[in-house]
Design a protein around this motif. Structure first.
Motif, mmCIF file in Angstrom:
data_model
loop_
_atom_site.group_PDB
_atom_site.id
_atom_site.type_symbol
_atom_site.label_atom_id
_atom_site.label_comp_id
_atom_site.label_asym_id
_atom_site.label_seq_id
_atom_site.Cartn_x
_atom_site.Cartn_y
_atom_site.Cartn_z
ATOM 1 N N ASN A 287 34.913 42.221 39.218
ATOM 2 C CA ASN A 287 35.983 42.033 38.236
ATOM 3 C C ASN A 287 37.036 43.115 38.440
ATOM 4 O O ASN A 287 37.157 44.062 37.652
ATOM 5 C CB ASN A 287 35.399 42.088 36.817
ATOM 6 N N ILE A 288 37.806 42.986 39.500
ATOM 7 C CA ILE A 288 38.766 44.031 39.868
ATOM 8 C C ILE A 288 39.929 44.093 38.885
ATOM 9 O O ILE A 288 40.532 45.161 38.690
ATOM 10 C CB ILE A 288 39.272 43.809 41.317
ATOM 11 N N GLU A 289 40.245 42.970 38.228
ATOM 12 C CA GLU A 289 41.355 42.980 37.258
ATOM 13 C C GLU A 289 41.035 43.899 36.079
ATOM 14 O O GLU A 289 41.881 44.700 35.645
ATOM 15 C CB GLU A 289 41.626 41.561 36.745
ATOM 16 N N THR A 290 39.804 43.800 35.548
ATOM 17 C CA THR A 290 39.424 44.668 34.435
ATOM 18 C C THR A 290 39.330 46.118 34.887
ATOM 19 O O THR A 290 39.655 47.037 34.132
ATOM 20 C CB THR A 290 38.091 44.213 33.816
ATOM 21 N N ALA A 291 38.874 46.322 36.116
ATOM 22 C CA ALA A 291 38.832 47.689 36.659
ATOM 23 C C ALA A 291 40.226 48.303 36.644
ATOM 24 O O ALA A 291 40.404 49.474 36.260
ATOM 25 C CB ALA A 291 38.272 47.676 38.079
ATOM 26 N N HIS A 292 41.214 47.492 37.028
ATOM 27 C CA HIS A 292 42.607 47.964 37.030
ATOM 28 C C HIS A 292 43.078 48.249 35.607
ATOM 29 O O HIS A 292 43.804 49.224 35.356
ATOM 30 C CB HIS A 292 43.503 46.922 37.694
ATOM 31 N N SER A 293 42.661 47.416 34.656
ATOM 32 C CA SER A 293 43.060 47.610 33.257
ATOM 33 C C SER A 293 42.497 48.914 32.705
ATOM 34 O O SER A 293 43.201 49.657 32.002
ATOM 35 C CB SER A 293 42.572 46.439 32.398
ATOM 36 N N VAL A 294 41.220 49.195 33.019
ATOM 37 C CA VAL A 294 40.609 50.450 32.573
ATOM 38 C C VAL A 294 41.366 51.638 33.150
ATOM 39 O O VAL A 294 41.651 52.615 32.458
ATOM 40 C CB VAL A 294 39.117 50.504 32.983
ATOM 41 N N PHE A 295 41.720 51.538 34.427
ATOM 42 C CA PHE A 295 42.465 52.605 35.095
ATOM 43 C C PHE A 295 43.793 52.869 34.377
ATOM 44 O O PHE A 295 44.164 54.023 34.131
ATOM 45 C CB PHE A 295 42.718 52.212 36.545
ATOM 46 N N ASN A 296 44.481 51.796 34.002
ATOM 47 C CA ASN A 296 45.775 51.949 33.323
ATOM 48 C C ASN A 296 45.638 52.522 31.919
ATOM 49 O O ASN A 296 46.564 53.145 31.398
ATOM 50 C CB ASN A 296 46.489 50.596 33.262
ATOM 51 N N GLU A 297 44.474 52.317 31.282
ATOM 52 C CA GLU A 297 44.248 52.822 29.922
ATOM 53 C C GLU A 297 43.883 54.299 29.900
ATOM 54 O O GLU A 297 43.982 54.952 28.859
ATOM 55 C CB GLU A 297 43.115 52.030 29.254
ATOM 56 N N MET A 298 43.445 54.839 31.033
ATOM 57 C CA MET A 298 42.987 56.228 31.056
ATOM 58 C C MET A 298 44.151 57.186 30.807
ATOM 59 O O MET A 298 45.181 57.093 31.484
ATOM 60 C CB MET A 298 42.321 56.549 32.398
ATOM 61 N N PRO A 299 44.015 58.118 29.847
ATOM 62 C CA PRO A 299 45.111 59.057 29.576
ATOM 63 C C PRO A 299 45.328 60.044 30.717
ATOM 64 O O PRO A 299 46.442 60.469 30.983
ATOM 65 C CB PRO A 299 44.655 59.775 28.298
ATOM 66 N N LEU A 309 39.262 53.128 42.300
ATOM 67 C CA LEU A 309 40.049 51.894 42.274
ATOM 68 C C LEU A 309 40.562 51.528 43.664
ATOM 69 O O LEU A 309 40.585 50.343 44.031
ATOM 70 C CB LEU A 309 41.209 52.035 41.292
ATOM 71 N N ILE A 310 40.958 52.516 44.457
ATOM 72 C CA ILE A 310 41.387 52.243 45.834
ATOM 73 C C ILE A 310 40.257 51.580 46.609
ATOM 74 O O ILE A 310 40.467 50.594 47.325
ATOM 75 C CB ILE A 310 41.833 53.549 46.529
ATOM 76 N N SER A 311 39.036 52.102 46.456
ATOM 77 C CA SER A 311 37.872 51.512 47.120
ATOM 78 C C SER A 311 37.636 50.084 46.654
ATOM 79 O O SER A 311 37.392 49.179 47.460
ATOM 80 C CB SER A 311 36.633 52.366 46.834
ATOM 81 N N GLY A 312 37.723 49.875 45.330
ATOM 82 C CA GLY A 312 37.509 48.530 44.793
ATOM 83 C C GLY A 312 38.541 47.536 45.295
ATOM 84 O O GLY A 312 38.204 46.410 45.673
ATOM 85 N N LEU A 313 39.804 47.936 45.326
ATOM 86 C CA LEU A 313 40.863 47.047 45.822
ATOM 87 C C LEU A 313 40.651 46.715 47.289
ATOM 88 O O LEU A 313 40.808 45.555 47.709
ATOM 89 C CB LEU A 313 42.230 47.715 45.620
ATOM 90 N N ALA A 314 40.289 47.708 48.087
ATOM 91 C CA ALA A 314 40.055 47.472 49.518
ATOM 92 C C ALA A 314 38.898 46.501 49.725
ATOM 93 O O ALA A 314 38.954 45.628 50.603
ATOM 94 C CB ALA A 314 39.774 48.794 50.229
ATOM 95 N N ASN A 315 37.860 46.626 48.914
ATOM 96 C CA ASN A 315 36.686 45.757 49.058
ATOM 97 C C ASN A 315 36.913 44.355 48.511
ATOM 98 O O ASN A 315 36.085 43.469 48.749
ATOM 99 C CB ASN A 315 35.481 46.387 48.354
ATOM 100 N N HIS A 316 37.995 44.156 47.757
ATOM 101 C CA HIS A 316 38.308 42.830 47.223
ATOM 102 C C HIS A 316 39.494 42.193 47.956
ATOM 103 O O HIS A 316 40.220 41.369 47.396
ATOM 104 C CB HIS A 316 38.616 42.920 45.724
ATOM 105 N N ASP A 317 39.684 42.585 49.213
ATOM 106 C CA ASP A 317 40.754 42.024 50.046
ATOM 107 C C ASP A 317 42.135 42.228 49.426
ATOM 108 O O ASP A 317 43.037 41.409 49.603
ATOM 109 C CB ASP A 317 40.515 40.528 50.313
#
Length: 525
Positions: A287-299, A309-317
């Motif tokens: 669920n890379i979309e939610t991973a990105h959302s969590v990243f954006n919410e982090m203060p 997140l870079i690793s997750g994006l690379a692994n999800h093409d």
């Protein structure tokens, strides 16, 4: 003590700023009351330990006192230990002895904590000797300090002897011993102690959970985490991170989502550690979309959050997004680490961004002073090999400052397979064979290369070599999550137990699908 002195001391308890403390100190100094050891100890303690105080101002005052007592020495030793300077705590103890003051049980509790933070085992042995000579060994918090020291230094025999001889074991004592055994990998001993504990708290539950997580017993982590919640205990942030890590490793997305909802319900701070664990869990569970959302919410986002997140994006093409995030990271002033470069170089390799990848590799040393690991060279070889630049890839391997490993040569071998370079592949395999790096994956890769080139005799030789060396290919595996329970299926394993698991999973899936269909039928009506 006079009423004016009591009034000034009561004001110390109400201080809200360092300026207030200094004003009261000035009044006590002018009146001469600062020479009273009790009053001096109170001023030093307030100044050294309060959140708004100044430890080094307190130390200067301590050094100027005409008379000191054990309480004042203890105050300074404790302050330096709690404020993250355990070395000075131990140094003060030496000065305390040199000035003719004897330590008490409180002194040793602070000193043993300082030794544990520094893993100063030799100093700990000396303190233990002093404890015995001065008769403080029977005090609970001194025993706890000794057990914690030995356990944190992985010396479990004296820790266990102290534990077994203790008449008043509290939850801190039990937890210290569980932590020690878990760190050494003796998780069964740790669990036996955990089950025997007469009283548990959130920290002891989390200690056992973290022990399982460190050894990769992820299913046990989630089982224990759920039992903890069912028992009414609130997990510590470290326990939640261990549970999320286990969800990531098992692919237990539903459980991970529930933990995320628990974090939100309890308004827990999304700090860098917890945020990174959530990003990693969602990315590894698909669920890379939610991973990105969590990243954006982090203060606050540190290098670990960006890297995850870079690793997750690379692994999800989504390699283009991974490279873009790497550039954003640099723009925000967050310096990448060694793992970040592995992830972004892998992304460049998958996209075929040769020039970009070469520039990033070059920037490691030039811009960040990071010496490439063998994994970075493996990524570089893979980048060049996928692009058909085999001569350049071979040159990288030859010029590496360390011996190439199976990952580097495997990347070159894979490039040979992609571009039909059979002779080079034979050379690489020969070297791997000589270095005992020819594992099952390498044999399979070479066999597939020969098969694609229709060199069937060579295919047969590779297969025969695998049989003679008893080399086995790692079996493929997959997992399925049903009602929060993860079942793993391994290729080639047809045991009765696994067959039952498969049938149960299929039965649960069938029930779930039927219920969904019934709901849909109801909506249609």
């Amino acid at each position: 003590m006079g009423s004016s002195q009591r009034a000034l001391l009561s004001l110390l308890d109400q201080c809200l700023t360092f300026s207030h403390i200094k004003q009261i100190q000035s009044l006590l100094t002018v009146s001469g009351n600062i020479s009273d050891p009790f009053i001096a100890s109170k001023v030093i303690s307030t100044c050294a330990i309060s959140d708004f105080g100044d430890l080094y101002h307190s130390y200067r005052l301590f050094r100027c006192l005409p008379c000191r007592n054990t309480v004042i020495w203890n105050t300074m030793i404790r302050a330096f230990e709690e404020k993250g300077d355990p070395t000075t705590s131990l140094s003060l103890y030496s000065k305390m002895l040199q000035n003719g003051f004897l330590p008490n049980n409180f002194t040793f509790s602070f000193l043993l904590r300082a030794c544990a933070k520094l893993s100063a085992l030799s100093m700990g042995f000396m303190l233990h000797d002093h404890v015995i000579k001065l008769g403080w060994e029977s005090y609970d918090f001194v025993q706890n300090g000794l057990i914690h020291l030995y356990a944190s230094c992985n010396i479990m025999d004296p820790a266990r002897k102290l534990f077994d001889s203790s008449l008043n074991r509290d939850v801190i004592t039990w937890t210290a011993l569980i932590n020690g055994y878990a760190k050494l990998g003796q998780v069964m001993v740790a669990r036996e102690l955990f089950d025997q504990m007469p009283e548990k708290n959130s920290i002891s539950w989390s200690a056992m959970i973290n022990g399982y997580a460190q050894l990769g017993f992820f299913k046990e982590v989630l089982d224990l985490f759920n039992s903890m919640l069912a028992s009414g205990y609130r997990p510590t942030p470290a326990g939640i991170v261990s549970a999320l890590t286990s969800c990531a490793s098992l692919g237990a997305l539903d459980q991970g989502r529930w933990i995320h909802a628990y974090v939100d319900r309890n308004k827990m701070e999304l700090d860098t550690t917890l945020g990174t664990a959530l990003i990693d869990m969602y990315a590894k569970c698909g669920n890379i979309e939610t991973a990105h959302s969590v990243f954006n919410e982090m203060p606050i986002r540190d290098v670990f959050a960006f890297t995850s997140l870079i690793s997750g994006l690379a692994n999800h093409d989504e390699s283009a997004s991974a490279v873009e995030l790497f550039e954003k990271m640099q723009h925000e002033g967050v310096a990448p680490n060694e793992v970040t470069f592995i992830c972004v170089l892998s992304a460049c390799s998958r996209m075929g961004l040769v020039e970009k990848g070469l520039g990033i590799f070059k920037s490691m040393r030039e811009d960040y002073g990071i010496e490439p690991w063998v994994q970075h060279y493996g990524c570089l070889v893979d980048l060049l090999g996928r692009a058909g630049m085999l001569e350049e890839a071979k040159s990288v391997v030859r010029k590496m400052p360390m011996e190439p490993d199976s990952y580097v040569l495997g990347a070159l071998l894979n490039a040979c397979r992609m571009h039909g370079e059979v002779e080079l592949a034979k050379e690489i395999f020969k070297f791997l064979n000589e270095q005992n790096l020819d594992h099952g994956g390498v044999h399979s890769l070479l066999s597939n290369l020969f098969a694609s080139a229709k060199q069937w005799d060579d295919v047969a030789k590779v297969r025969t070599g695998m049989q003679e060396k008893k080399v086995r290919k790692v079996p493929g595996s997959s997992s399925i999550e049903i009602n929060g329970v993860v079942c793993e299926f391994v290729s080639g394993n047809y045991s009765h137990h696994l067959t039952q698991e498969i049938m149960l999973a299929l039965f649960e899936m069938e029930k779930h699908l039927k219920s969904v269909c019934l709901e849909d039928d109801g909506d249609d009506k």
